[in-house]
Design an enzyme around this catalytic site. Structure first.
Site, PDB file in Angstrom:
ATOM      1  N   GLU A 122     -23.253 -38.181  42.557  1.00 55.36           N
ATOM      2  CA  GLU A 122     -22.395 -37.330  41.915  1.00 55.36           C
ATOM      3  C   GLU A 122     -23.153 -36.284  41.006  1.00 55.36           C
ATOM      4  O   GLU A 122     -23.978 -36.528  40.174  1.00 55.36           O
ATOM      5  CB  GLU A 122     -21.512 -38.364  40.857  1.00 55.36           C
ATOM      6  CG  GLU A 122     -20.449 -37.403  40.062  1.00 55.36           C
ATOM      7  CD  GLU A 122     -19.683 -38.407  39.192  1.00 55.36           C
ATOM      8  OE1 GLU A 122     -18.468 -38.156  39.086  1.00 55.36           O
ATOM      9  OE2 GLU A 122     -20.181 -39.092  38.550  1.00 55.36           O
ATOM     10  N   GLU A 214     -13.052 -30.574  33.860  1.00 51.38           N
ATOM     11  CA  GLU A 214     -12.927 -31.835  33.358  1.00 51.38           C
ATOM     12  C   GLU A 214     -12.648 -31.878  31.917  1.00 51.38           C
ATOM     13  O   GLU A 214     -13.039 -31.241  31.064  1.00 51.38           O
ATOM     14  CB  GLU A 214     -14.400 -32.667  33.809  1.00 51.38           C
ATOM     15  CG  GLU A 214     -14.223 -34.115  33.399  1.00 51.38           C
ATOM     16  CD  GLU A 214     -15.131 -34.967  33.961  1.00 51.38           C
ATOM     17  OE1 GLU A 214     -15.060 -36.170  33.563  1.00 51.38           O
ATOM     18  OE2 GLU A 214     -15.862 -34.487  34.648  1.00 51.38           O
TER      19      GLU A 214
END
Length: 228
Positions: A122, A214
């Site tokens: 990620e 985010e």
């Protein structure tokens, strides 16, 4: 011009504080059980761009796809973890242009965000952030000087965490965190990928790659447009 600086020694890696895998549509009925919510993203294609949206607290966030590469996200209540944005699937070494209005209040990132397989990784190229700098909680691996700023390169490890390959996987997170924050510009992802490789951080086969907003137990609003 791109310049690289690498560290010969670093501190121990720790788990990243904000990690959200394949991002959930808030206007859908929330599924039962936290684990199901954490591993059930909303993804698709909108106006020629791949999009991904995920949340573990649907009542605290609204994500909207706009025209072209535009999207917006509003989150509140200092609850939950939310990630949404637009980009491509699969990802690649490309130059990504973006612009918009990003207003976090608390822990939040504006980043190029993606995944690879084999190895499962990620990754974040963080262009702006709120109150928490993710490189402060990870193992420093070096620096890259590009696009008008130094980026700190770091790595952290997630243990038994949700991912694109399942709900309990161990994988690494790669970070490039910009020191001179901005909310518009262009990101040469290939330069970051090369810098990571020279620091011993290997990527696999690309899965999706998006410009993402985010928010983690915070509030804020963002309207962004991505192109490439």
């Amino acid at each position: 011009m791109v310049s690289f600086t690498y560290l010969l020694a670093a501190v121990s890696a720790v788990t990243g504080a904000v990690a959200a895998p394949n991002p959930t549509k808030v206007d859908a009925q929330p599924p039962s059980g936290l684990l199901e919510k954490r591993t059930s993203p909303t993804t698709g294609v909108n106006n020629g761009f791949y999009f991904s949206f995920w949340t573990d607290t649907p009542s605290a966030v609204t994500y909207t796809n706009g025209n072209g590469g535009q999207f917006s996200m509003n989150w509140n209540g200092n609850r939950g973890n939310h990630v949404g944005g637009k980009g491509w699937n699969p990802g690649a070494a490309r130059t990504i242009k973006y612009s918009g209005d990003y207003r976090p209040n608390g822990n939040s990132y504006l980043a190029v965000y993606g995944w690879t397989r084999n190895p499962l990784v990620e990754y974040y190229i963080v262009e702006n952030f709120g109150t928490y700098n993710p490189s402060s909680g990870a193992q420093k691996k070096g620096e890259i000087n590009i696009d008008g700023s130094i980026y700190d390169i770091a790595v952290s490890t997630r243990n038994c965490a949700p991912s694109i390959e399942g709900d309990c996987k161990t994988f690494q997170q790669y970070w490039s965190v910009r020191r001179n924050k901005r909310s518009s510009g262009s990101v040469n992802t290939g330069a970051h990928f090369n810098a990571w490789a020279q620091a011993g951080l290997r990527l696999g086969s690309h899965d999706y790659q998006i410009l993402a907003v985010e928010g983690y137990q915070s509030s804020g609003q963002a309207t962004m447009t991505v192109s490439g």
